[in-house]
Design a protein around this motif. Structure first.
Motif, PDB file in Angstrom:
ATOM      1  N   VAL A 257      -1.947  10.376  72.206  1.00 37.96           N
ATOM      2  CA  VAL A 257      -2.548  11.589  72.764  1.00 37.96           C
ATOM      3  C   VAL A 257      -1.459  12.497  73.327  1.00 37.96           C
ATOM      4  N   ASN A 258      -0.524  11.915  74.078  1.00 35.88           N
ATOM      5  CA  ASN A 258       0.554  12.720  74.665  1.00 35.88           C
ATOM      6  C   ASN A 258       1.406  13.380  73.587  1.00 35.88           C
ATOM      7  N   LEU A 259       1.696  12.652  72.502  1.00 37.58           N
ATOM      8  CA  LEU A 259       2.474  13.232  71.407  1.00 37.58           C
ATOM      9  C   LEU A 259       1.707  14.357  70.721  1.00 37.58           C
ATOM     10  N   ALA A 260       0.403  14.153  70.535  1.00 37.35           N
ATOM     11  CA  ALA A 260      -0.398  15.201  69.905  1.00 37.35           C
ATOM     12  C   ALA A 260      -0.384  16.473  70.749  1.00 37.35           C
ATOM     13  N   VAL A 261      -0.498  16.326  72.054  1.00 33.55           N
ATOM     14  CA  VAL A 261      -0.446  17.483  72.954  1.00 33.55           C
ATOM     15  C   VAL A 261       0.903  18.191  72.836  1.00 33.55           C
ATOM     16  N   ILE A 286      -8.211  16.428  69.582  1.00 35.03           N
ATOM     17  CA  ILE A 286      -7.350  15.862  70.625  1.00 35.03           C
ATOM     18  C   ILE A 286      -8.170  15.542  71.871  1.00 35.03           C
ATOM     19  N   ALA A 287      -9.128  16.408  72.190  1.00 31.29           N
ATOM     20  CA  ALA A 287     -10.020  16.118  73.319  1.00 31.29           C
ATOM     21  C   ALA A 287     -10.805  14.844  73.054  1.00 31.29           C
ATOM     22  N   ASP A 288     -11.246  14.654  71.810  1.00 33.05           N
ATOM     23  CA  ASP A 288     -11.982  13.450  71.447  1.00 33.05           C
ATOM     24  C   ASP A 288     -11.133  12.202  71.684  1.00 33.05           C
ATOM     25  N   ALA A 289      -9.868  12.273  71.296  1.00 27.20           N
ATOM     26  CA  ALA A 289      -8.961  11.143  71.523  1.00 27.20           C
ATOM     27  C   ALA A 289      -8.795  10.878  73.016  1.00 27.20           C
ATOM     28  N   GLY A 290      -8.659  11.940  73.797  1.00 25.17           N
ATOM     29  CA  GLY A 290      -8.517  11.778  75.238  1.00 25.17           C
ATOM     30  C   GLY A 290      -9.740  11.165  75.885  1.00 25.17           C
ATOM     31  N   ILE A 291     -10.917  11.583  75.431  1.00 28.80           N
ATOM     32  CA  ILE A 291     -12.170  11.026  75.967  1.00 28.80           C
ATOM     33  C   ILE A 291     -12.251   9.531  75.683  1.00 28.80           C
ATOM     34  N   LEU A 292     -11.923   9.144  74.451  1.00 26.63           N
ATOM     35  CA  LEU A 292     -11.953   7.726  74.081  1.00 26.63           C
ATOM     36  C   LEU A 292     -11.032   6.901  74.975  1.00 26.63           C
ATOM     37  N   MET A 293      -9.798   7.370  75.138  1.00 29.28           N
ATOM     38  CA  MET A 293      -8.824   6.586  75.901  1.00 29.28           C
ATOM     39  C   MET A 293      -9.190   6.545  77.384  1.00 29.28           C
ATOM     40  N   ASP A 294      -9.735   7.626  77.898  1.00 28.64           N
ATOM     41  CA  ASP A 294     -10.078   7.665  79.319  1.00 28.64           C
ATOM     42  C   ASP A 294     -11.071   6.572  79.680  1.00 28.64           C
ATOM     43  N   HIS A 322     -17.205  -9.674  78.514  1.00 31.83           N
ATOM     44  CA  HIS A 322     -16.505  -8.491  79.036  1.00 31.83           C
ATOM     45  C   HIS A 322     -15.058  -8.460  78.550  1.00 31.83           C
ATOM     46  N   PHE A 323     -14.395  -9.620  78.559  1.00 31.16           N
ATOM     47  CA  PHE A 323     -13.003  -9.674  78.109  1.00 31.16           C
ATOM     48  C   PHE A 323     -12.904  -9.259  76.638  1.00 31.16           C
ATOM     49  N   SER A 324     -13.760  -9.843  75.804  1.00 31.19           N
ATOM     50  CA  SER A 324     -13.737  -9.513  74.381  1.00 31.19           C
ATOM     51  C   SER A 324     -14.102  -8.048  74.153  1.00 31.19           C
ATOM     52  N   GLY A 325     -15.056  -7.555  74.933  1.00 34.41           N
ATOM     53  CA  GLY A 325     -15.510  -6.182  74.774  1.00 34.41           C
ATOM     54  C   GLY A 325     -14.418  -5.169  75.056  1.00 34.41           C
ATOM     55  N   VAL A 326     -13.678  -5.361  76.153  1.00 31.84           N
ATOM     56  CA  VAL A 326     -12.651  -4.373  76.489  1.00 31.84           C
ATOM     57  C   VAL A 326     -11.495  -4.443  75.506  1.00 31.84           C
ATOM     58  N   LYS A 327     -11.183  -5.639  75.001  1.00 31.61           N
ATOM     59  CA  LYS A 327     -10.124  -5.739  73.983  1.00 31.61           C
ATOM     60  C   LYS A 327     -10.505  -4.967  72.743  1.00 31.61           C
ATOM     61  N   ASN A 328     -11.743  -5.132  72.291  1.00 29.01           N
ATOM     62  CA  ASN A 328     -12.171  -4.431  71.096  1.00 29.01           C
ATOM     63  C   ASN A 328     -12.276  -2.930  71.317  1.00 29.01           C
ATOM     64  N   ARG A 329     -12.793  -2.516  72.459  1.00 28.23           N
ATOM     65  CA  ARG A 329     -12.867  -1.084  72.729  1.00 28.23           C
ATOM     66  C   ARG A 329     -11.477  -0.467  72.778  1.00 28.23           C
ATOM     67  N   ALA A 330     -10.534  -1.164  73.390  1.00 22.11           N
ATOM     68  CA  ALA A 330      -9.172  -0.638  73.501  1.00 22.11           C
ATOM     69  C   ALA A 330      -8.513  -0.502  72.135  1.00 22.11           C
ATOM     70  N   LYS A 335      -6.769   2.949  67.877  1.00 24.88           N
ATOM     71  CA  LYS A 335      -6.645   3.227  66.438  1.00 24.88           C
ATOM     72  C   LYS A 335      -7.175   4.619  66.117  1.00 24.88           C
ATOM     73  N   THR A 336      -8.331   4.955  66.676  1.00 31.28           N
ATOM     74  CA  THR A 336      -8.908   6.277  66.436  1.00 31.28           C
ATOM     75  C   THR A 336      -8.039   7.377  67.038  1.00 31.28           C
ATOM     76  N   ALA A 337      -7.513   7.132  68.244  1.00 25.83           N
ATOM     77  CA  ALA A 337      -6.678   8.133  68.906  1.00 25.83           C
ATOM     78  C   ALA A 337      -5.409   8.405  68.107  1.00 25.83           C
ATOM     79  N   VAL A 338      -4.795   7.345  67.579  1.00 25.09           N
ATOM     80  CA  VAL A 338      -3.583   7.532  66.774  1.00 25.09           C
ATOM     81  C   VAL A 338      -3.917   8.312  65.506  1.00 25.09           C
ATOM     82  N   GLU A 339      -5.027   7.971  64.864  1.00 23.63           N
ATOM     83  CA  GLU A 339      -5.396   8.675  63.633  1.00 23.63           C
ATOM     84  C   GLU A 339      -5.686  10.155  63.913  1.00 23.63           C
ATOM     85  N   LEU A 340      -6.361  10.432  65.018  1.00 22.08           N
ATOM     86  CA  LEU A 340      -6.622  11.831  65.376  1.00 22.08           C
ATOM     87  C   LEU A 340      -5.322  12.569  65.662  1.00 22.08           C
ATOM     88  N   ALA A 341      -4.376  11.883  66.308  1.00 17.93           N
ATOM     89  CA  ALA A 341      -3.076  12.500  66.580  1.00 17.93           C
ATOM     90  C   ALA A 341      -2.353  12.821  65.277  1.00 17.93           C
TER      91      ALA A 341
END
Length: 389
Positions: A257-261, A286-294, A322-330, A335-341
């Motif tokens: 996200v920072n590189l895209a900005v 880029i906003a979409d990527a930021g929302i996901l990461m936030d 919860h542990f598995s969920g946050v790993k998968n969400r992250a 992956k989506t944020a990098v592709e959007l960038a």
């Protein structure tokens, strides 16, 4: 959007000049498919490998939340270095969560880490989709109370340098698993030079073959039943493993996200005579990527803090979900944020000299770490709908 910047102890341990040094090396390690030797030396000198060791044992006494933030910060500079050193921190996390419970059986791990030893994680096995809850490796009991372990462990990060490796195996005499540590100098260990991958190349997570390798009685950590169970050592592996993996991939997403900005702010459109950062479609992506990461960062901060207070907060059987969920969400969000960038920053990012193309390759490794997307959905379906007869 980087909450790691608000952790003074993390900044002190990973100052900007060190991060720039690590970032400058990352491309070379990747191109040469080479272990991050110099990075490790710098991190050891900074005391980075003893972050999670309590102060009473000579460590920095960081919380898991602080270590998560540090790993996010490191991953923004050198993802493969962060992933490699992550496995040492996972072992520290096992000892840390047991120490939080008042269990002292792994306190020796803290002492060895302070004395400079490097720990690694040898649990993954080809075809073993039960991961922690079963093993295709075997453990033969010895008369002294230890074991000899035979099997093949894959994705063994820190392969060139680990001193002690956490492994698990199914006992030959009963349906039970044994978890414990083997030492690098033991006979019967073969580390294969087979790490030649799409990304995360500097981690050098080579295959480790074990043939009747001694596990000393003092290094036996736990005996557990087959299948999911609440053993403190299993919890200690599962929680820090998933949370710190999530931290590394979240750091990659943040960096993207920072590189895209930065890139879209510096590139100008010939047609519009304005920075590409003014283009409404690019702004949306880029906003979409930021929302996901936030969202991921907020959940990571919450769950790591929950583990830091695990004797006060109890999710019961939902901890592992919860542990598995946050790993998968992250990993999915990163992956989506990098592709959007990549989509928003132009064709120059397709060249091997681009940092974003390396992040694009590195982030894909997150798909293969347990718990994967399939096992996460299977676990949630069982929790919500019950088992299938």
């Amino acid at each position: 959007m980087n909450t790691a910047e608000h952790s003074p102890r993390v900044i002190e341990l990973l100052p900007d000049d060190l991060l720039e040094t690590l970032r400058d090396r990352a491309a070379g390690y990747d191109e040469r498919n080479e272990f991050f030797t110099e990075d490790l030396e710098d991190l050891k000198a900074a005391g980075y490998l003893t972050m999670l060791v309590p102060e009473e044992f000579g460590g920095h006494g960081f919380t898991l939340q602080e270590v998560s933030r540090a790993q996010r910060r490191l991953a923004q500079a050198a993802p493969a270095t962060a992933l490699g050193v992550n496995m040492h921190h996972v072992i520290m996390g096992v000892a840390y969560t047991m120490w939080l419970r008042g269990i002292d059986t792994l306190n020796w791990v803290f002492e060895d880490a302070v004395n400079g030893e490097i720990f690694a994680f040898g649990i993954s096995e080809g075809g073993n989709d039960a991961v922690l809850f079963d093993s295709v490796s075997t453990a033969e009991p010895t008369d002294e109370g230890g074991y000899t372990v035979t099997g093949t462990k894959i994705f063994t990060s820190l392969s060139p340098v680990w001193d002690k490796l956490l492994v698990h195996a199914r006992r030959s005499d009963k349906d039970e698993l044994v978890f414990g540590f083997i030492e690098r100098g033991a006979e019967g260990i073969e580390v294969k030079n087979d790490w030649n991958t799409l990304g995360m190349r500097a981690s050098q997570s080579c295959t480790t073959k074990l043939h009747d390798v001694a596990m000393k009685p003092a290094h036996v950590g736990a005996h557990t039943p087959l299948g999911p169970n609440p053993d403190p050592l299993v919890f200690g592996i599962f929680g820090p493993f998933e949370l710190l993996l999530a931290s590394v991939y979240a750091g990659i997403g943040e960096r993207a996200v920072n590189l895209a900005v930065e890139i879209t702010g510096n590139r100008r459109s010939h047609v519009n005579n304005a920075p590409y950062s003014h283009d409404p479609d690019i702004r949306w992506q880029i906003a979409d990527a930021g929302i996901l990461m936030d969202g991921v960062l907020l959940q990571l901060d919450k769950l790591t803090d929950d583990v830091d207070h695990l004797t006060e907060r109890d999710y019961g059987s939902k901890w592992f979900l919860h542990f598995s969920g946050v790993k998968n969400r992250a990993t999915e969000a990163a992956k989506t944020a990098v592709e959007l960038a990549v989509r928003t920053t132009g064709g120059a990012q397709y060249f091997r000299t681009s940092e974003l193309q390396r992040l694009y390759r590195d982030v894909l490794a997150g798909l293969y770490h347990p718990s994967d997307n399939e096992s996460l959905h299977a676990s949630y379906a069982k929790a919500l709908l019950g088992p299938v007869n």
